[in-house]
Design an enzyme around this catalytic site. Structure first.
Site, PDB file in Angstrom:
ATOM      1  N   ILE A 157       0.841  -1.209   0.000  1.00  0.00           N
ATOM      2  CA  ILE A 157       0.000   0.000   0.000  1.00  0.00           C
ATOM      3  C   ILE A 157       0.876   1.260   0.000  1.00  0.00           C
ATOM      4  CG2 ILE A 157      -1.817   1.266   1.219  1.00  0.00           C
ATOM      5  CD1 ILE A 157      -2.859  -1.493   2.240  1.00  0.00           C
ATOM      6  N   ARG A 238      -3.932   1.431  10.957  1.00  0.00           N
ATOM      7  CA  ARG A 238      -4.739   1.089  12.117  1.00  0.00           C
ATOM      8  C   ARG A 238      -4.670   2.265  13.080  1.00  0.00           C
ATOM      9  NH1 ARG A 238      -6.951  -2.058   9.502  1.00  0.00           N
ATOM     10  NH2 ARG A 238      -7.113  -4.329   9.735  1.00  0.00           N
ATOM     11  N   GLU A 267     -12.514   2.188  17.356  1.00  0.00           N
ATOM     12  CA  GLU A 267     -13.641   2.315  16.415  1.00  0.00           C
ATOM     13  C   GLU A 267     -14.883   1.618  16.968  1.00  0.00           C
ATOM     14  OE1 GLU A 267     -12.314   0.893  12.580  1.00  0.00           O
ATOM     15  OE2 GLU A 267     -10.583   2.234  12.601  1.00  0.00           O
ATOM     16  N   HIS A 285     -13.469   4.385   8.250  1.00  0.00           N
ATOM     17  CA  HIS A 285     -12.746   3.170   7.835  1.00  0.00           C
ATOM     18  C   HIS A 285     -13.222   2.699   6.448  1.00  0.00           C
ATOM     19  CE1 HIS A 285     -10.370  -0.493   9.510  1.00  0.00           C
ATOM     20  NE2 HIS A 285     -10.276  -0.452   8.183  1.00  0.00           N
TER      21      HIS A 285
HETATM   22  C1  8YV Z   1     -11.300  -3.906   5.903  1.00  0.00           C
HETATM   23  C2  8YV Z   1      -8.851  -3.376   6.501  1.00  0.00           C
HETATM   24  O1  8YV Z   1     -12.360  -3.041   5.620  1.00  0.00           O
HETATM   25  O2  8YV Z   1      -8.064  -5.175   5.187  1.00  0.00           O
HETATM   26  C3  8YV Z   1      -7.900  -4.484   6.183  1.00  0.00           C
HETATM   27  O3  8YV Z   1      -6.937  -4.657   6.957  1.00  0.00           O
HETATM   28  O4  8YV Z   1      -8.643  -2.640   7.395  1.00  0.00           O
HETATM   29  C4  8YV Z   1     -10.067  -3.101   5.676  1.00  0.00           C
HETATM   30  O5  8YV Z   1      -9.761  -3.187   4.337  1.00  0.00           O
HETATM   31  C5  8YV Z   1     -11.534  -4.572   7.209  1.00  0.00           C
HETATM   32  O6  8YV Z   1     -10.431  -5.220   7.703  1.00  0.00           O
HETATM   33  C6  8YV Z   1     -12.650  -5.569   7.026  1.00  0.00           C
HETATM   34  O7  8YV Z   1     -12.647  -6.585   7.956  1.00  0.00           O
END
Ligand code: 8YV
Length: 324
Positions: A157, A238, A267, A285
């Protein structure tokens, strides 16, 4: 074997259709989080569990699931799962890397632009019917072209955000546990800095680390004090990577100029003052929230789950120790 499966949240239609045809669902999932007692009751008879970030799969849940062979997380981050407890019971844990990279990078870069150019303040002004007309000094923000973006964490990312930033004419520096080779850095057009130097040099700082005990409150009061008073902080990783209380103080006192946040420490609760700070763009999120991305995440989680049920090694295992 058709695995009896607990899917905690309702997922996109194509994923639900596949789950209904290829697994036996323990319950029809709804579009809201299950309570812990609800998970414990339902998982006790299951072979497979497909949780989302809203469910904490801790040692107590794992101990209540004697038949469980796989926890196929819906998401790339898996800090909602006690992986050590799962490994201790020979349960395979999987995640969904790669398929949400571009969508999440879009949200990070969107927040960067929005925070730099004060979208949130502008929108609130217009909606409050308080905009009295154009002004030469109204809501002036920071430039993006020519500015320096510091990426803390330079995995998939972080690298996707770097590509976007380069398209906007930014200089990109990065910090990661592992430094790339000189050739790779040159190919990607980025320079390495240690974390403190990165924080001091950057006009924009974007966080792309996993959440682990080592990255808990990585951006604390001392880190914020290293940043420029004109700097913008972006978080799509996070929430607890940032000490949210320290961030509130930094935004209030002008230690940094603004922030763009998609994730929060507790959250859906936010540090109360954040709701009212004008220099903060807040999203609920949304990193991976496109129908295509969420469908790919779901399909990947199902692939992982079914592979384990067939007795195979799944494509995206995060605890390979279970295979000895
Ligand atoms: C999700 C995320 O929306 O993939 C991850 O780590 O934080 C997000 O893309 C989330 O985890 C869904 O469970």
């Amino acid at each position: 074997m058709i695995p009896r499966t607990l899917v905690t949240r309702r997922l996109p239609p194509a994923v639900m259709a596949r789950l209904r045809s290829e697994t036996q669902l323990a319950l029809e999932p709804e579009d809201r989080a299950l309570t812990k007692s609800g998970i414990i009751a339902a998982v006790s008879s299951c072979d497979a569990l497909l949780p989302s970030i809203t469910e904490t799969i801790d040692a107590e849940v794992i101990a209540a699931a004697p038949r469980l062979r796989v926890i196929a997380n819906f998401g790339v981050g898996f800090n909602n799962i006690d992986v050590a407890a799962a490994t201790g019971r020979h349960i395979v844990v999987t995640n969904t890397p790669g398929v949400l990279t571009e969508a999440t990078a879009d949200i990070a870069f969107g927040l960067l632009i929005a925070a730099a150019r004060r979208f949130s303040e502008g929108e609130r002004l217009v909606r409050a019917r308080q905009w009295t007309g154009w002004g030469p000094l109204q809501l002036l923000g920071g430039d993006i072209a020519g500015a320096t973006l510091g990426l803390v964490g330079f995995g998939r990312i972080g690298q996707a955000v770097a590509r976007r930033a380069q398209g906007f004419g930014m200089r990109v520096i990065y910090q990661d546990r592992m430094r790339l080779s000189g050739g790779e850095e040159k190919r990607l057009g980025v320079e390495f800095r240690d974390r403190e130097t990165l924080l001091r040099e950057s006009d924009y700082v974007s966080l792309h680390v996993d959440y682990t005990p080592e990255t808990h409150h990585l951006i604390d009061e001392a880190a914020l004090a290293c940043m420029k008073p004109t700097a913008v902080l972006i978080n799509t990783a996070r929430g607890a990577v940032i000490d949210e209380k320290a961030l509130v103080r930094a935004l209030r006192n002008g230690t940094i100029a603004s922030a763009g946040l998609d994730v929060f420490e507790r959250e859906p609760q936010l540090e109360p003052e954040l709701y009212d700070l004008p220099n903060c763009m807040l999203l609920p999120h949304l990193g991976s929230a496109t129908i295509g991305t969420r469908t790919r995440m779901g399909m990947m989680a199902v692939d992982n789950l079914l592979a384990v049920s067939r007795g195979e090694r799944p494509p995206n295992c995060v605890n390979p120790a279970v295979f000895g």
